[in-house]
Design a protein around this motif. Structure first.
Motif, PDB file in Angstrom:
ATOM      1  N   ILE A   1       0.808  -1.236   0.000  1.00  0.00           N
ATOM      2  CA  ILE A   1       0.000   0.000   0.000  1.00  0.00           C
ATOM      3  C   ILE A   1       0.835   1.277   0.000  1.00  0.00           C
ATOM      4  CG2 ILE A   1      -2.087  -1.009   1.027  1.00  0.00           C
ATOM      5  CD1 ILE A   1      -1.107   0.126   3.752  1.00  0.00           C
ATOM      6  N   ILE A   2       2.151   1.098   0.103  1.00  0.00           N
ATOM      7  CA  ILE A   2       2.992   2.304   0.065  1.00  0.00           C
ATOM      8  C   ILE A   2       3.785   2.358  -1.234  1.00  0.00           C
ATOM      9  CG2 ILE A   2       3.276   2.393   2.591  1.00  0.00           C
ATOM     10  CD1 ILE A   2       6.283   1.472   1.930  1.00  0.00           C
ATOM     11  N   SER A   3       4.311   3.521  -1.499  1.00  0.00           N
ATOM     12  CA  SER A   3       5.257   3.659  -2.609  1.00  0.00           C
ATOM     13  C   SER A   3       6.314   4.646  -2.140  1.00  0.00           C
ATOM     14  CB  SER A   3       4.523   4.175  -3.842  1.00  0.00           C
ATOM     15  OG  SER A   3       5.311   3.978  -4.971  1.00  0.00           O
ATOM     16  N   TYR A   4       7.561   4.255  -2.322  1.00  0.00           N
ATOM     17  CA  TYR A   4       8.639   5.017  -1.698  1.00  0.00           C
ATOM     18  C   TYR A   4       9.615   5.563  -2.741  1.00  0.00           C
ATOM     19  CZ  TYR A   4      13.012   5.597   0.989  1.00  0.00           C
ATOM     20  OH  TYR A   4      14.178   6.078   1.528  1.00  0.00           O
ATOM     21  N   LEU A   5       9.980   6.814  -2.553  1.00  0.00           N
ATOM     22  CA  LEU A   5      10.995   7.420  -3.417  1.00  0.00           C
ATOM     23  C   LEU A   5      12.211   7.761  -2.557  1.00  0.00           C
ATOM     24  CD1 LEU A   5      11.799   8.835  -6.180  1.00  0.00           C
ATOM     25  CD2 LEU A   5      10.935  10.918  -5.151  1.00  0.00           C
ATOM     26  N   PRO A   6      13.296   6.987  -2.658  1.00  0.00           N
ATOM     27  CA  PRO A   6      14.483   7.319  -1.862  1.00  0.00           C
ATOM     28  C   PRO A   6      15.139   8.607  -2.366  1.00  0.00           C
ATOM     29  CG  PRO A   6      14.624   5.098  -2.764  1.00  0.00           C
ATOM     30  CD  PRO A   6      13.509   5.783  -3.458  1.00  0.00           C
ATOM     31  N   GLU A   7      15.972   9.194  -1.521  1.00  0.00           N
ATOM     32  CA  GLU A   7      16.626  10.458  -1.914  1.00  0.00           C
ATOM     33  C   GLU A   7      17.483  10.250  -3.157  1.00  0.00           C
ATOM     34  OE1 GLU A   7      18.951  12.282   1.161  1.00  0.00           O
ATOM     35  OE2 GLU A   7      19.585  13.925  -0.143  1.00  0.00           O
ATOM     36  N   GLU A   8      18.213   9.121  -3.157  1.00  0.00           N
ATOM     37  CA  GLU A   8      19.058   8.849  -4.329  1.00  0.00           C
ATOM     38  C   GLU A   8      18.509   7.626  -5.055  1.00  0.00           C
ATOM     39  OE1 GLU A   8      23.484   9.252  -4.062  1.00  0.00           O
ATOM     40  OE2 GLU A   8      22.991   9.419  -1.936  1.00  0.00           O
ATOM     41  N   ALA A   9      17.354   7.783  -5.641  1.00  0.00           N
ATOM     42  CA  ALA A   9      16.741   6.634  -6.320  1.00  0.00           C
ATOM     43  C   ALA A   9      17.277   6.535  -7.745  1.00  0.00           C
ATOM     44  CB  ALA A   9      15.234   6.803  -6.357  1.00  0.00           C
ATOM     45  N   GLY A  10      17.726   5.347  -8.103  1.00  0.00           N
ATOM     46  CA  GLY A  10      18.193   5.138  -9.472  1.00  0.00           C
ATOM     47  C   GLY A  10      17.207   4.243 -10.201  1.00  0.00           C
ATOM     48  N   ALA A  11      17.279   4.315 -11.520  1.00  0.00           N
ATOM     49  CA  ALA A  11      16.481   3.364 -12.323  1.00  0.00           C
ATOM     50  C   ALA A  11      17.488   2.542 -13.125  1.00  0.00           C
ATOM     51  CB  ALA A  11      15.548   4.109 -13.243  1.00  0.00           C
ATOM     52  N   TYR A  12      17.043   1.418 -13.651  1.00  0.00           N
ATOM     53  CA  TYR A  12      17.960   0.541 -14.382  1.00  0.00           C
ATOM     54  C   TYR A  12      18.379   1.225 -15.675  1.00  0.00           C
ATOM     55  CZ  TYR A  12      16.332  -2.434 -10.766  1.00  0.00           C
ATOM     56  OH  TYR A  12      16.041  -2.919  -9.513  1.00  0.00           O
ATOM     57  N   ARG A  13      19.661   1.561 -15.742  1.00  0.00           N
ATOM     58  CA  ARG A  13      20.143   2.455 -16.795  1.00  0.00           C
ATOM     59  C   ARG A  13      20.038   1.855 -18.203  1.00  0.00           C
ATOM     60  NH1 ARG A  13      24.672   4.929 -16.532  1.00  0.00           N
ATOM     61  NH2 ARG A  13      25.833   4.060 -18.244  1.00  0.00           N
ATOM     62  N   ASN A  14      20.025   0.527 -18.274  1.00  0.00           N
ATOM     63  CA  ASN A  14      19.963  -0.080 -19.605  1.00  0.00           C
ATOM     64  C   ASN A  14      18.540  -0.353 -20.087  1.00  0.00           C
ATOM     65  OD1 ASN A  14      22.842  -0.259 -19.957  1.00  0.00           O
ATOM     66  ND2 ASN A  14      22.780  -1.806 -18.350  1.00  0.00           N
ATOM     67  N   LEU A  15      17.576   0.009 -19.255  1.00  0.00           N
ATOM     68  CA  LEU A  15      16.177  -0.121 -19.673  1.00  0.00           C
ATOM     69  C   LEU A  15      15.689   1.248 -20.104  1.00  0.00           C
ATOM     70  CD1 LEU A  15      14.583  -2.252 -16.789  1.00  0.00           C
ATOM     71  CD2 LEU A  15      15.610  -3.071 -18.888  1.00  0.00           C
ATOM     72  N   SER A  16      14.633   1.265 -20.928  1.00  0.00           N
ATOM     73  CA  SER A  16      14.048   2.568 -21.261  1.00  0.00           C
ATOM     74  C   SER A  16      13.120   2.959 -20.109  1.00  0.00           C
ATOM     75  CB  SER A  16      13.267   2.474 -22.568  1.00  0.00           C
ATOM     76  OG  SER A  16      12.094   1.712 -22.376  1.00  0.00           O
ATOM     77  N   GLY A  17      12.780   4.240 -20.046  1.00  0.00           N
ATOM     78  CA  GLY A  17      11.869   4.698 -19.000  1.00  0.00           C
ATOM     79  C   GLY A  17      10.559   3.922 -19.048  1.00  0.00           C
ATOM     80  N   TYR A  18      10.091   3.659 -20.274  1.00  0.00           N
ATOM     81  CA  TYR A  18       8.831   2.954 -20.480  1.00  0.00           C
ATOM     82  C   TYR A  18       8.928   1.527 -19.940  1.00  0.00           C
ATOM     83  CZ  TYR A  18       4.610   1.292 -22.783  1.00  0.00           C
ATOM     84  OH  TYR A  18       3.373   0.766 -23.026  1.00  0.00           O
ATOM     85  N   GLU A  19      10.052   0.841 -20.277  1.00  0.00           N
ATOM     86  CA  GLU A  19      10.244  -0.542 -19.815  1.00  0.00           C
ATOM     87  C   GLU A  19      10.297  -0.597 -18.286  1.00  0.00           C
ATOM     88  OE1 GLU A  19      12.832  -2.659 -23.373  1.00  0.00           O
ATOM     89  OE2 GLU A  19      13.847  -1.271 -22.020  1.00  0.00           O
ATOM     90  N   TYR A  20      10.970   0.388 -17.711  1.00  0.00           N
ATOM     91  CA  TYR A  20      11.101   0.436 -16.252  1.00  0.00           C
ATOM     92  C   TYR A  20       9.722   0.552 -15.593  1.00  0.00           C
ATOM     93  CZ  TYR A  20      12.319   2.264 -11.630  1.00  0.00           C
ATOM     94  OH  TYR A  20      12.412   2.469 -10.272  1.00  0.00           O
ATOM     95  N   LEU A  21       8.931   1.485 -16.104  1.00  0.00           N
ATOM     96  CA  LEU A  21       7.586   1.696 -15.539  1.00  0.00           C
ATOM     97  C   LEU A  21       6.729   0.442 -15.696  1.00  0.00           C
ATOM     98  CD1 LEU A  21       6.887   5.303 -16.875  1.00  0.00           C
ATOM     99  CD2 LEU A  21       7.363   4.665 -14.512  1.00  0.00           C
ATOM    100  N   ARG A  22       6.857  -0.175 -16.832  1.00  0.00           N
ATOM    101  CA  ARG A  22       6.060  -1.371 -17.120  1.00  0.00           C
ATOM    102  C   ARG A  22       6.422  -2.518 -16.171  1.00  0.00           C
ATOM    103  NH1 ARG A  22       2.743  -2.890 -21.083  1.00  0.00           N
ATOM    104  NH2 ARG A  22       2.621  -5.136 -21.281  1.00  0.00           N
ATOM    105  N   ILE A  23       7.710  -2.680 -15.948  1.00  0.00           N
ATOM    106  CA  ILE A  23       8.162  -3.759 -15.049  1.00  0.00           C
ATOM    107  C   ILE A  23       7.632  -3.523 -13.626  1.00  0.00           C
ATOM    108  CG2 ILE A  23      10.262  -4.571 -13.848  1.00  0.00           C
ATOM    109  CD1 ILE A  23      11.532  -4.556 -16.740  1.00  0.00           C
ATOM    110  N   ILE A  24       7.718  -2.278 -13.183  1.00  0.00           N
ATOM    111  CA  ILE A  24       7.235  -1.969 -11.826  1.00  0.00           C
ATOM    112  C   ILE A  24       5.708  -2.190 -11.765  1.00  0.00           C
ATOM    113  CG2 ILE A  24       6.980  -0.145 -10.075  1.00  0.00           C
ATOM    114  CD1 ILE A  24       9.905  -1.000 -10.376  1.00  0.00           C
ATOM    115  N   ALA A  25       4.996  -1.744 -12.809  1.00  0.00           N
ATOM    116  CA  ALA A  25       3.539  -1.918 -12.825  1.00  0.00           C
ATOM    117  C   ALA A  25       3.160  -3.398 -12.787  1.00  0.00           C
ATOM    118  CB  ALA A  25       2.961  -1.258 -14.074  1.00  0.00           C
ATOM    119  N   GLN A  26       3.950  -4.227 -13.475  1.00  0.00           N
ATOM    120  CA  GLN A  26       3.666  -5.674 -13.496  1.00  0.00           C
ATOM    121  C   GLN A  26       3.860  -6.315 -12.125  1.00  0.00           C
ATOM    122  OE1 GLN A  26       6.299  -6.584 -16.792  1.00  0.00           O
ATOM    123  NE2 GLN A  26       4.573  -7.340 -17.992  1.00  0.00           N
ATOM    124  N   ILE A  27       4.700  -5.694 -11.312  1.00  0.00           N
ATOM    125  CA  ILE A  27       4.903  -6.225  -9.959  1.00  0.00           C
ATOM    126  C   ILE A  27       3.675  -5.919  -9.084  1.00  0.00           C
ATOM    127  CG2 ILE A  27       6.292  -5.945  -7.843  1.00  0.00           C
ATOM    128  CD1 ILE A  27       8.716  -5.496  -9.750  1.00  0.00           C
TER     129      ILE A  27
END
Lengths: 197, 436
Positions: free
Chosen positions: A29-55
């Motif tokens: 029920i929570i969603s957290y944004l750390p101060e130094e949050a990184g995303a997987y650099r070799n994925l596209s922004g779209y792929e990253y969002l999609r993977i998180i949404a699928q979880i």
């Protein structure tokens, strides 16, 4: 609160769930944004969002809907299909904010959401937080050292110093209580000057 | 649960396959190994051609029909023979050096008469060495072989003269050896050495492949986890509604896919490397051994390979989680590969039972040794009890490592451990600087 660290003492309940013993339920029920949050650099922004949404979502329709919403929130346009490694710091932060909000959490925890961003990106992120919270009725906890930002974004403020909440209230109330013109002044009046800390 | 692991595995595979640190490693195996083979082939072929092109100087102090026949024999062997005249051997050697010849063959005076009287004669070959290389060695060996061949021919002629009705070969070798090796109850008409040489290649490839997979999978898992630390994605990952076990499982699947891909590329590269190395003689090495692996040994080997992969992945995740960046993770993995590498080397070239007890104990203590033991036995059509016991042992150790890895995937513990490791490293550096 984000189920990452154990409390040194006391209890933390989020919507009735204990963050230690019921961490699995809290994470749903929570969603957290750390101060130094990184995303997987070799994925596209779209792929990253999609993977998180699928979880978070089981049905394909929910996933599609969440990703579509996130793309809108991020405001990255066509750049959403670029690899994250090509993003600027501001773009990465917008992507992360979109990631946090797209899963429609009951509670969003944002740690220094505009830290290190330029004026335009910082303004965009603040606007996103205000709009999302007001439109969706979601509780957003913003942790920030920027009192001007806090005053602008938050409806309720807890002043924390050395791990203790010293006062809590609406920005207007706090200003009136301490006879201050801004939250920065309130903070200084509450904690005093302590540059050594 | 599966629907949550799927996107995590997808993330692992996509992120890793697009990482140059990983895909360059995979692609390079298929390029570097055949390239190494090609380099070896080119050098070897040029060495062979250098034998044909090398100048051999011959001085005939005998000047008889037999010495002329010797000269003709050498010329017929397509050797580049230059006959010179000289009064002394010193003069001839000087001339040969000036001609940049590879060797000087001196036929002594009385060559023919001594052979005809069955006394035996010394023919001196002076090898003129100007550089140290494989090609020179081949040239010198080539010259010696041709002279030996002529000597054999002379021997046959003499023996035929002495006993015209007898095969000279029988006189030279009255006992003919016929080697029959009884291998696992099957008779094979060959010397055991030839069989072992033939099987050695299979054993090396079979042991080397799971070994390389093990090393690579550990690197992949460590890199994949260390990248999470380096890129600050681990913190977010650990707040998502997935369990630590699911994260570990996703890393395991992701790393396995990459490792299998690497294994495939490696095998193709290694195959071409060996092809170049053996100059198309590869088939000669593969003597048919009438023993085939049993289905039980296949299953046991498969289980052990999977368990070993899970074990090293968990170990890799542990190492990666404790490392703040990929560089540190790879250094740690470098240390860890040593205990995996040493048993592999032993198993490739020797029988485990003949090793000293402490080394046997070390080999048996490592879950990564069991697939190598099993695969080696599988080729011989065996299923040793130790491999079966290895399943239980590997499973226990692997579960223990998974448990530790899952427990460690708590940021608080990770941060504390990383901090302790960092302090220890800094102390070491300070101590090293102080000693300087």
């Amino acid at each position: 609160m984000a189920t990452l660290l154990f409390p040194t003492r006391g209890l933390v309940n989020i919507f009735g769930y204990d963050v230690v013993s019921e961490a699995d339920k809290v994470r749903k029920i929570i969603s957290y944004l750390p101060e130094e949050a990184g995303a997987y650099r070799n994925l596209s922004g779209y792929e990253y969002l999609r993977i998180i949404a699928q979880i978070y979502f089981k049905s394909r329709m929910d996933v599609e809907e969440a990703v579509e919403e996130a793309v809108k929130i991020s405001g990255l346009g066509e750049r959403i299909h670029d690899k994250v490694k090509h993003y600027s710091k501001g773009m990465k932060r917008r992507l992360q904010i979109a990631r946090v909000f797209m899963v429609k959490p009951k509670l969003a925890i944002l740690d220094e959401p505009t830290s290190g961003l330029d004026v335009a990106h910082a303004l965009h992120v603040r606007k996103l937080i205000i709009d999302f919270a007001s439109k969706n009725g979601v509780t957003v906890i913003v942790s920030s050292h920027n009192m001007l930002e806090v005053e602008h974004v938050c409806s309720r403020v807890a002043l924390i110093h050395k791990g203790l909440i010293l006062d809590i209230g609406e920005p207007r109330e706090l200003k009136e209580k301490y006879g201050a013109e801004s939250l920065e002044e309130v903070f200084i009046k509450v904690v005093g000057y302590d540059l050594a800390y | 649960m599966i629907w949550r692991i799927k996107p995590l595995v997808e993330k692992e595979i996509k992120d890793m396959l697009r990482d140059p640190r990983i895909y360059i490693g995979i692609i390079s195996t298929i390029i570097i190994l055949p390239l190494m083979g090609a380099i070896f082939q080119v050098s070897f072929q040029s060495s062979i051609s250098s034998v044909e092109s090398a100048t051999i100087v011959l001085v005939d102090f005998d000047n008889t029909d037999l010495s002329k026949d010797f000269l003709k024999f050498l010329a017929d062997k397509k050797l580049n023979i230059e006959k010179i005249e000289g009064k002394t051997l010193g003069e001839c050697l000087e001339a040969a050096r000036e001609m940049e010849a590879a060797a000087l063959i001196a036929i002594p005076e009385g060559f023919a008469s001594k052979i005809q009287s069955c006394e035996g004669v010394n023919v001196s070959i002076y090898y003129i060495v100007n550089s140290v290389s494989t090609s020179s060695t081949l040239t010198y060996t080539g010259i010696e072989n041709v002279v030996s061949e002529y000597s054999q021919r002379l021997s046959d002629d003499i023996l035929t003269g002495l006993a015209p009705n007898v095969d000279p070969e029988v006189l030279k070798n009255p006992i003919k050896l016929k080697s029959i090796t009884v291998f696992k109850g099957v008779e094979i008409e060959a010397h055991p050495g030839a069989i072992f040489s033939s099987m050695m290649m299979t054993v090396i490839i079979s042991v080397l492949t799971p070994f390389m997979l093990t090393i690579f999978i550990a690197q992949i898992a460590a890199t994949a986890t260390a990248v999470e630390n380096e890129e600050k994605t681990l913190e977010t990952l650990l707040t998502l509604p997935v369990s630590r076990f699911e994260i570990l499982l996703a890393k395991l699947f992701g790393s396995s896919v990459i490792a299998i891909l690497y294994g495939g590329f490696y095998l193709v590269g290694f195959y071409f490397y060996m092809r170049s190395f053996t100059f198309g003689l590869y088939e000669n090495f593969s003597m048919p051994i009438p023993i085939s692996p049993t289905i039980e040994s296949f299953i046991v080997t498969g289980i052990l390979v999977i368990l070993s992969m899970i074990f090293v992945t968990s170990l890799g995740v542990l190492v990666g989680a404790l490392s703040s960046d990929v560089r540190i993770a790879n250094s740690f993995i470098g240390y860890l590969t040593m205990p995996i590498m040493i048993p592999a080397m032993f198993l490739m070239f020797t029988d485990i039972q003949v090793l000293p007890l402490p080394i046997q104990a070390i080999i048996y203590a490592l879950p990564t040794s069991y697939p190598l033991i099993a695969v080696k036995s599988m080729i011989l059509g065996e299923l040793p009890p130790v491999a079966v016991c290895g399943i239980l042992y590997s499973l226990t150790v692997t579960l223990l490592v998974i448990y530790v890895a899952a427990k460690l995937l708590t940021p608080e513990k990770l941060l504390t451990l990383q901090y302790k490791l960092m302090i220890r490293r800094k102390k070491k550096i300070r101590f090293a600087l102080f000693r300087k």
